[in-house]
Design an enzyme around this catalytic site. Sequence first.
Site, mmCIF file in Angstrom:
data_model
loop_
_atom_site.group_PDB
_atom_site.id
_atom_site.type_symbol
_atom_site.label_atom_id
_atom_site.label_comp_id
_atom_site.label_asym_id
_atom_site.label_seq_id
_atom_site.Cartn_x
_atom_site.Cartn_y
_atom_site.Cartn_z
ATOM 1 N N SER A 216 0.836 -1.355 -0.001
ATOM 2 C CA SER A 216 0.237 0.033 -0.048
ATOM 3 C C SER A 216 0.831 1.234 0.141
ATOM 4 C CB SER A 216 -0.722 -0.134 1.211
ATOM 5 O OG SER A 216 -1.912 1.153 1.159
ATOM 6 N N ASN A 217 0.256 2.421 0.464
ATOM 7 C CA ASN A 217 1.100 3.575 0.397
ATOM 8 C C ASN A 217 0.483 4.424 1.626
ATOM 9 O OD1 ASN A 217 -1.057 5.479 -0.629
ATOM 10 N ND2 ASN A 217 -0.695 4.022 -2.403
#
Length: 403
Positions: A216-217
């Site tokens: 993810s980020n």
Amino acid sequence: MAQKELENLGRRHILLGVTGSIAAYKAALLCRLLVTAGAEVKVVMTPLAKQFITPLTMATLSKNPILVDFFNPENGEWNSHVKLGVWADCMLIAPATANTLAKMVSGIADNLLLTSYLSARCPVVVAPAMDLDMYAHPATQQNLATLLKRGVHVAEPGEGELASGLSGKGRMAEPEEIARFVDDLLSEKKKSLEGKHFVVTAGATIEPIDPVRFISNHSSGKMGYALATELARRGARVSLVSGRTALECPRGVDRIDVLSAEEMYRAAVEAFATADGAIMCAAVADYTPKQVADRKLKKGDGELNIELKRTRDIAAELGAHKNGRLLVGFALETHDEELHAEAKLQKKNFDFIVLNSLRDAGAGFRGDTNKVSLIDRTGREDLPLMTKSEVAGRIIDKLETFL
Ligand code: CTP
């Protein structure tokens, strides 16, 4: 607060309702702000509110006698709630306790504030103020949802330290925010997007590796949620296609929860079919694991390589099927910012693109502020550092120029 910020209150009739909350002291400042901005203010207090702030204070600030009882016991003079309800251009209940909100929902009419509310023909605003558990209680939340459905406007409480010593959501919005809320409500601008439907993508996507891990980020979703809030405030119907965030769904917004880039792609394409435009604010993974293990991967001695494949570009897909509708993109860059943003503007067929540079202090992920530039085919406008909700206002102002 600069006086020019409140430009729609001059000569407007505001019926300020004050209920029995410790936040009643803030009603004095609120009253003063409204009066200074040129509004005529009459104050109606519940009997308990008088214990928190004196009628003398409110009468002095509003320049009108305070209304508490149905009639004056000394001379029998009748305080007509019907007349008050008709007189007001806006009824503002600040602070609004859980008790008053519940009575408003049920139509209970046991004080002058409530009878005035039931008689009011004007927009009604409530500014809830209570302890965090009372605010979070399903009864209160349901009451607020019911009032909202009936057209009552809610000036959302903030998070922070509460009179109980606890900390959380329930603290009445600051008087400046409430005054601005009422000012916006009474402005012409308020329903400029009535009848329009926008899609907003927000937050981070999650690409699963196995049942416990993902890629993810850092996106918090705050910018996309601020945009959805602003669109809804201006009367638009909003489909918020949301990846992972810790944020609550803004009131009046239709949230579609998704996890992966592929799920976001499908939801956004579907919502866009009936929309007038979209704002692509999500941080979408460009790559996803080629294979998702159905059991937890166990560690071995050597290295682990995860093969990744490209995800589909949601913005480019909507851009390719735009048919004259509006498309706004974001670009978060660390270098050659303008060059990359302009390339994305062309490639994805955006009307304009919002450029964030991670090199700017206060911009980008997680924080409550942002510093952006708005780039379209005719040029570039650099905005100063602002809160994300102010940035959202500027982005929607620009969007409206394209409509
Ligand atoms: N975007 C999207 N779908 C993707 C990737 C990006 O809708 N699969 C959107 C983003 O929401 C943003 C814009 O496209 O509005 C640009 O995103 P960004 O990640 O900056 O650009 P990319 O095209 O992914 O390019 P790169 O990662 O190489 O900078």
